[in-house]
Scaffold this active site. Structure first.
Site, PDB file in Angstrom:
ATOM      1  N   GLU A  31       0.896  -1.285   0.191  1.00 46.28           N
ATOM      2  CA  GLU A  31       0.181  -0.071  -0.066  1.00 46.28           C
ATOM      3  C   GLU A  31       0.778   1.432   0.052  1.00 46.28           C
ATOM      4  OE1 GLU A  31      -2.819   0.286   3.035  1.00 46.28           O
ATOM      5  OE2 GLU A  31      -3.837  -1.789   2.595  1.00 46.28           O
ATOM      6  N   TRP A  77       0.272   4.093  -0.429  1.00 47.90           N
ATOM      7  CA  TRP A  77      -0.632   5.424  -0.270  1.00 47.90           C
ATOM      8  C   TRP A  77      -0.771   5.334   1.151  1.00 47.90           C
ATOM      9  CZ3 TRP A  77      -2.458   1.005  -3.193  1.00 47.90           C
ATOM     10  CH2 TRP A  77      -3.187   0.278  -2.342  1.00 47.90           C
TER      11      TRP A  77
END
Length: 236
Positions: free
Chosen positions: A203, A205
């Site tokens: 991930e 982000w």
């Protein structure tokens, strides 16, 4: 060992991991979650760098405090709970966004704090949609989400493209975050190639505030928060 490091070791079983790695604009009906593991833990909400992972739940009566609205753009206009962060993380993300902007890169928040009820709604929605096994690879069981601590935020490019999607990892914004987030106290919490350690897919982000010194050490040594915490246990 410094007192800050020792406190991380002592508190390493307090919190648990990720939020949902999919854009959470859709929320399912809240229902009783039959899949939640119960682990007795102490309640201590003051340590920003405490380890979070799938082995421990937040206390049932856990409520984060000191939540504020950081002065950064989001991919939505409403002033709702998922714009909020704890003060220390909010100040840090403001500095991070300003630094990125000064280098010509626009960032936007996607999702920050989530209440337990919101996390429960999201988790059950994804279980209904994708099945339990798939949901567990990208979405935390209610009571086990970093977003519930107010120390985590999902971000994307300012145009909203690739929000909480794998394609964000190929953007210049993601590359900048990987290189500079630690300067502002954040780590990429679920790095590529470490899925077997963190328990979650990559991930790029998902930013987690842990403090500048610890973030820089973790990044320089290419560690996860789990691995970093283990090195402290060994050094005791």
């Amino acid at each position: 060992m410094s007192s800050a490091r020792l406190s991380i070791v002592l508190l390493s079983s307090i919190f648990l991991a990720s939020g949902c790695s999919i854009n959470d604009s859709e929320e399912g009906k809240v229902k009783v979650n039959e899949h939640k593991e119960t682990v007795k833990v102490e309640k201590n909400t003051e340590e920003s760098a405490v380890l979070v992972n799938k082995e421990n739940n937040l206390p049932q009566d856990y409520q984060t405090d000191d939540l504020v609205y950081p002065s950064i753009p989001f991919t939505f206009e409403e002033k709702i709970e998922k714009r909020m962060l704890k003060t220390v993380a909010a100040s840090a993300i403001e500095r991070l966004f300003t630094a990125a902007s000064n280098e010509g890169l626009g960032l936007a928040g996607v999702s920050a704090y989530r209440s337990h009820a919101t996390q429960e709604s999201l988790f059950n929605y994804y279980v209904d949609r994708d099945g339990l096994e798939a949901a567990l690879s990208y979405c935390a069981v209610p009571g086990t989400s970093e977003h519930e601590t107010g120390l985590a935020i999902d971000v994307t490019a300012s145009d909203g493209s690739c929000a909480a999607e794998d394609c964000f990892g190929d953007t210049k914004e993601a590359a900048w975050l990987a290189q500079h987030a630690a300067e502002y106290g954040f780590i990429i919490r679920y790095p590529e190639g470490k899925e077997d350690i963190t328990g979650y897919k990559y991930e790029p982000w998902h930013l987690r505030y842990v403090g500048t010194a610890i973030a820089q050490e973790i990044t320089e040594q290419d560690l996860t928060l789990e691995e970093y915490s283990q090195t402290l246990v060994v050094k005791q």
